[in-house]
Design a protein around this motif. Sequence first.
Motif, PDB file in Angstrom:
ATOM      1  N   UNK A  63     -41.839  66.083  87.545  1.00 17.56           N
ATOM      2  CA  UNK A  63     -42.298  64.987  88.121  1.00 17.56           C
ATOM      3  C   UNK A  63     -44.098  65.491  88.018  1.00 17.56           C
ATOM      4  N   UNK A  64     -44.575  63.758  88.104  1.00 17.48           N
ATOM      5  CA  UNK A  64     -45.604  64.168  88.097  1.00 17.48           C
ATOM      6  C   UNK A  64     -46.146  62.515  89.329  1.00 17.48           C
ATOM      7  N   UNK A  65     -47.264  62.683  89.711  1.00 16.92           N
ATOM      8  CA  UNK A  65     -47.837  61.777  90.485  1.00 16.92           C
ATOM      9  C   UNK A  65     -48.377  60.814  89.674  1.00 16.92           C
ATOM     10  N   UNK A  66     -48.655  59.482  90.464  1.00 17.06           N
ATOM     11  CA  UNK A  66     -49.214  58.952  89.242  1.00 17.06           C
ATOM     12  C   UNK A  66     -50.679  58.967  88.658  1.00 17.06           C
ATOM     13  N   UNK A  67     -51.161  59.827  89.210  1.00 18.67           N
ATOM     14  CA  UNK A  67     -52.568  60.143  88.976  1.00 18.67           C
ATOM     15  C   UNK A  67     -52.303  61.459  87.200  1.00 18.67           C
ATOM     16  N   UNK A  68     -51.000  61.471  87.350  1.00 19.20           N
ATOM     17  CA  UNK A  68     -50.679  62.772  86.187  1.00 19.20           C
ATOM     18  C   UNK A  68     -50.625  64.403  86.314  1.00 19.20           C
ATOM     19  N   UNK A  69     -50.914  64.370  87.849  1.00 24.28           N
ATOM     20  CA  UNK A  69     -50.938  65.262  88.511  1.00 24.28           C
ATOM     21  C   UNK A  69     -48.725  66.301  89.124  1.00 24.28           C
ATOM     22  N   UNK A  70     -48.860  67.569  88.378  1.00 25.54           N
ATOM     23  CA  UNK A  70     -47.387  67.723  88.212  1.00 25.54           C
ATOM     24  C   UNK A  70     -47.030  68.357  89.678  1.00 25.54           C
ATOM     25  N   UNK A  71     -46.249  68.123  90.244  1.00 19.60           N
ATOM     26  CA  UNK A  71     -45.987  68.024  91.844  1.00 19.60           C
ATOM     27  C   UNK A  71     -44.533  68.662  91.878  1.00 19.60           C
ATOM     28  N   UNK A  72     -44.080  68.746  90.705  1.00 22.31           N
ATOM     29  CA  UNK A  72     -42.926  69.927  90.781  1.00 22.31           C
ATOM     30  C   UNK A  72     -42.578  70.493  89.401  1.00 22.31           C
ATOM     31  N   UNK A  73     -41.667  71.823  89.017  1.00 21.52           N
ATOM     32  CA  UNK A  73     -40.750  71.817  88.042  1.00 21.52           C
ATOM     33  C   UNK A  73     -39.598  72.347  88.467  1.00 21.52           C
ATOM     34  N   UNK A  74     -38.732  71.730  87.458  1.00 20.52           N
ATOM     35  CA  UNK A  74     -37.356  72.787  87.690  1.00 20.52           C
ATOM     36  C   UNK A  74     -36.313  72.307  86.166  1.00 20.52           C
ATOM     37  N   UNK A  75     -35.294  73.494  86.074  1.00 14.73           N
ATOM     38  CA  UNK A  75     -35.201  73.500  84.768  1.00 14.73           C
ATOM     39  C   UNK A  75     -33.807  73.238  85.736  1.00 14.73           C
ATOM     40  N   UNK A  76     -33.100  72.239  85.210  1.00 16.50           N
ATOM     41  CA  UNK A  76     -31.938  71.886  85.421  1.00 16.50           C
ATOM     42  C   UNK A  76     -30.400  72.077  84.839  1.00 16.50           C
ATOM     43  N   UNK A  77     -30.097  73.386  85.874  1.00 21.16           N
ATOM     44  CA  UNK A  77     -29.089  74.007  85.114  1.00 21.16           C
ATOM     45  C   UNK A  77     -27.581  73.547  84.852  1.00 21.16           C
ATOM     46  N   UNK A 125     -45.445  63.512  98.976  1.00 18.15           N
ATOM     47  CA  UNK A 125     -45.763  62.867  99.901  1.00 18.15           C
ATOM     48  C   UNK A 125     -44.928  61.274  99.118  1.00 18.15           C
ATOM     49  N   UNK A 126     -45.110  60.347 100.571  1.00 16.61           N
ATOM     50  CA  UNK A 126     -43.837  59.226 100.019  1.00 16.61           C
ATOM     51  C   UNK A 126     -44.889  58.508  98.459  1.00 16.61           C
ATOM     52  N   UNK A 127     -44.303  57.772  97.837  1.00  8.35           N
ATOM     53  CA  UNK A 127     -45.236  57.168  96.917  1.00  8.35           C
ATOM     54  C   UNK A 127     -44.104  57.887  95.413  1.00  8.35           C
ATOM     55  N   UNK A 128     -45.133  56.734  94.292  1.00  9.35           N
ATOM     56  CA  UNK A 128     -44.852  56.513  93.374  1.00  9.35           C
ATOM     57  C   UNK A 128     -44.929  57.757  92.211  1.00  9.35           C
ATOM     58  N   UNK A 129     -43.663  58.218  91.433  1.00  8.43           N
ATOM     59  CA  UNK A 129     -44.006  59.215  91.149  1.00  8.43           C
ATOM     60  C   UNK A 129     -43.310  59.121  89.134  1.00  8.43           C
ATOM     61  N   UNK A 130     -43.509  60.066  88.718  1.00 13.16           N
ATOM     62  CA  UNK A 130     -43.065  60.097  87.103  1.00 13.16           C
ATOM     63  C   UNK A 130     -42.274  60.634  87.010  1.00 13.16           C
ATOM     64  N   UNK A 131     -41.012  60.512  86.397  1.00 14.48           N
ATOM     65  CA  UNK A 131     -40.065  61.989  86.529  1.00 14.48           C
ATOM     66  C   UNK A 131     -39.250  61.770  84.795  1.00 14.48           C
ATOM     67  N   UNK A 132     -39.503  63.394  84.458  1.00 16.55           N
ATOM     68  CA  UNK A 132     -39.327  63.942  82.584  1.00 16.55           C
ATOM     69  C   UNK A 132     -38.906  64.366  82.615  1.00 16.55           C
ATOM     70  N   UNK A 133     -37.519  64.136  82.392  1.00 11.33           N
ATOM     71  CA  UNK A 133     -36.329  65.556  81.382  1.00 11.33           C
ATOM     72  C   UNK A 133     -36.580  65.365  79.713  1.00 11.33           C
TER      73      UNK A 133
END
Length: 76
Positions: free
Chosen positions: A28-42, A54-62
């Motif tokens: 999960x990254x914020x709009x400026x490209x900072x990584x907010x969260x990484x997780x392995x989906x089990x 924080x509230x706002x828009x994020x990009x979720x990459x899987x």
Amino acid sequence: GWDLNVYPNPTTGLLNISGHDPGSELTLTDMSGRVVMTEVLTANNAQIELSAIAKGMYFLNVVKGNQVAQAKVQVR
């Protein structure tokens, strides 16, 4: 990529993710490209908790194998 299901979107906290393979890696990254969260989906139907970020828009990459799916997520 493939079809990634992300709901509810916008979310106030709990986000359901499906359409990936178990073991897929989520970033999960914020709009400026900072990584907010990484997780392995089990599981096929995974949940992540976003109420602490924080509230706002994020990009979720899987990442599934060598494919990437991206979704835009709004946290309220």
